[in-house]
Design a protein around this motif. Structure first.
Motif, mmCIF file in Angstrom:
data_model
loop_
_atom_site.group_PDB
_atom_site.id
_atom_site.type_symbol
_atom_site.label_atom_id
_atom_site.label_comp_id
_atom_site.label_asym_id
_atom_site.label_seq_id
_atom_site.Cartn_x
_atom_site.Cartn_y
_atom_site.Cartn_z
ATOM 1 N N GLN A 108 0.805 -1.222 0.000
ATOM 2 C CA GLN A 108 0.000 0.000 0.000
ATOM 3 C C GLN A 108 0.843 1.281 0.000
ATOM 4 O O GLN A 108 0.552 2.202 -0.769
ATOM 5 C CB GLN A 108 -0.946 -0.009 1.196
ATOM 6 N N GLU A 112 0.586 4.198 -2.935
ATOM 7 C CA GLU A 112 0.294 5.609 -2.661
ATOM 8 C C GLU A 112 1.396 6.520 -3.200
ATOM 9 O O GLU A 112 1.117 7.596 -3.733
ATOM 10 C CB GLU A 112 0.122 5.809 -1.154
ATOM 11 N N SER A 219 -6.917 10.897 0.613
ATOM 12 C CA SER A 219 -7.851 10.463 1.664
ATOM 13 C C SER A 219 -8.941 9.578 1.074
ATOM 14 O O SER A 219 -9.352 8.586 1.695
ATOM 15 C CB SER A 219 -8.470 11.676 2.360
ATOM 16 N N HIS A 220 -9.412 9.905 -0.145
ATOM 17 C CA HIS A 220 -10.397 9.054 -0.816
ATOM 18 C C HIS A 220 -9.804 7.677 -1.110
ATOM 19 O O HIS A 220 -10.474 6.649 -0.948
ATOM 20 C CB HIS A 220 -10.869 9.710 -2.116
ATOM 21 N N LYS A 222 -7.315 6.138 0.474
ATOM 22 C CA LYS A 222 -7.139 5.394 1.721
ATOM 23 C C LYS A 222 -8.470 4.880 2.260
ATOM 24 O O LYS A 222 -8.561 3.741 2.751
ATOM 25 C CB LYS A 222 -6.445 6.271 2.754
ATOM 26 N N ASN A 223 -9.522 5.700 2.172
ATOM 27 C CA ASN A 223 -10.836 5.263 2.647
ATOM 28 C C ASN A 223 -11.356 4.102 1.802
ATOM 29 O O ASN A 223 -11.943 3.145 2.338
ATOM 30 C CB ASN A 223 -11.826 6.426 2.597
ATOM 31 N N THR A 224 -11.134 4.180 0.493
ATOM 32 C CA THR A 224 -11.561 3.088 -0.390
ATOM 33 C C THR A 224 -10.824 1.804 -0.066
ATOM 34 O O THR A 224 -11.421 0.717 -0.016
ATOM 35 C CB THR A 224 -11.321 3.477 -1.860
ATOM 36 N N ARG A 226 -9.510 0.996 2.803
ATOM 37 C CA ARG A 226 -10.001 0.497 4.092
ATOM 38 C C ARG A 226 -11.296 -0.286 3.920
ATOM 39 O O ARG A 226 -11.490 -1.347 4.534
ATOM 40 C CB ARG A 226 -10.212 1.658 5.062
ATOM 41 N N ILE A 227 -12.185 0.242 3.090
ATOM 42 C CA ILE A 227 -13.454 -0.452 2.837
ATOM 43 C C ILE A 227 -13.213 -1.799 2.171
ATOM 44 O O ILE A 227 -13.801 -2.826 2.549
ATOM 45 C CB ILE A 227 -14.383 0.427 1.979
#
Length: 279
Positions: A108, A112, A219-220, A222-224, A226-227
């Motif tokens: 990851q 990034e 941030s989008h 990372k949130n994706t 995580r989901i």
């Protein structure tokens, strides 16, 4: 023992129905993703690496659906061989899923970093790709940001989507002054370094957002992630629970069959001995 076997049979069926549902979701996601070629905002190039993700989603989706059907059949019919095969293949899929997830988590930071490096292609891609231009303009307007790294990345081609509203609160702190130079916007900082001419100085002044868009995009991302990791770990947990229940049910059926076989042998022996006792 019969009540325990019935409970485990129902539990195994329920868990496999859940697995089948998740398998259908993975399959549909892979099929839908394979039918679209989208220029992602976060990459700066067509998502060629996404082919592996699509194949992963379709492959695991199909395997999960087939194994869930086998698990439901084995539990409902109390078929020993079906339950054993289901446990073996589901364990293999669980290990493969867990290994790929761990590799993805370890990779990851590199992903990034690669995304951040691709931001340098923003300007050229903005001028050549309509999808990217539309999505980036939408992002800059909604998130009130300008540029992926800095608003000066646009040089003399700052788009109007970077403009601060006229009645913007705290304009001095959150906006930067730029000057319209003929057809394009030019940053006042660039003009200071390159030198200005009287025509440029007399041009209308505009304000653009100071904040860059890269933190919002990251941030989008990372949130994706995580989901996605949450969904994968949920699937892995249900897989592990299904394997444990299937093995317990398999063992219960074998134990019950062996006990039943012994009882039949004892009854037959007693029946055969009855004539001798009567004599």
């Amino acid at each position: 023992m019969a009540k325990g076997s019935a409970f485990m049979r129902r539990l195994c069926i329920v868990l496999n129905i859940l697995l089948g549902f998740l398998g259908v979701v993975l399959l549909l996601v892979g099929i839908v993703a394979s039918t679209f070629k989208i220029e992602p905002l976060i990459s700066g190039y067509y998502w060629q690496d996404g082919t592996q993700s699509v194949l992963f989603s379709i492959g695991f989706g199909l395997a999960t659906i087939l194994l869930s059907i086998l698990g439901v059949y084995g539990a409902y019919q109390e078929h020993v061989l079906a339950l054993l095969l289901y446990s073996i293949f589901m364990t293999i899929e669980f290990i493969a899923l867990l290994a790929l997830t761990i590799i993805a988590i370890l990779a990851q930071p590199q992903v990034e970093k690669k995304i951040e490096e691709s931001f340098a292609n923003m300007t050229s891609l903005y001028n050549t790709d309509q999808v990217f231009r539309r999505e980036l303009n939408k992002l800059q307007q909604e998130a009130e940001c300008c540029g992926l790294i800095h608003y000066t990345d646009w040089r003399d081609q700052i788009p109007s989507s970077c403009d601060c509203p006229q009645n913007y609160s705290d304009k001095q702190a959150r906006c930067a002054k730029v000057i319209v130079n003929a057809q394009n916007y030019r940053s006042s900082e660039v003009n200071k370094n390159a030198g200005t001419d009287p025509m440029t100085v007399q041009s209308p002044v505009h304000y653009v957002h100071k904040m860059n868009c890269s933190p919002i995009l990251m941030s989008h991302v990372k949130n994706t992630l995580r989901i996605l990791f949450g969904i994968v770990f949920t699937l892995a947990t249900i897989m592990l629970a299904s394997v444990i229940v299937a093995l317990l049910l398999w063992n219960n059926i074998n134990t019950r069959s062996s006990v039943t076989g012994i009882s039949h042998d004892d009854d037959r022996m007693k029946y055969e001995l009855q004539p001798h006792k009567m004599a």
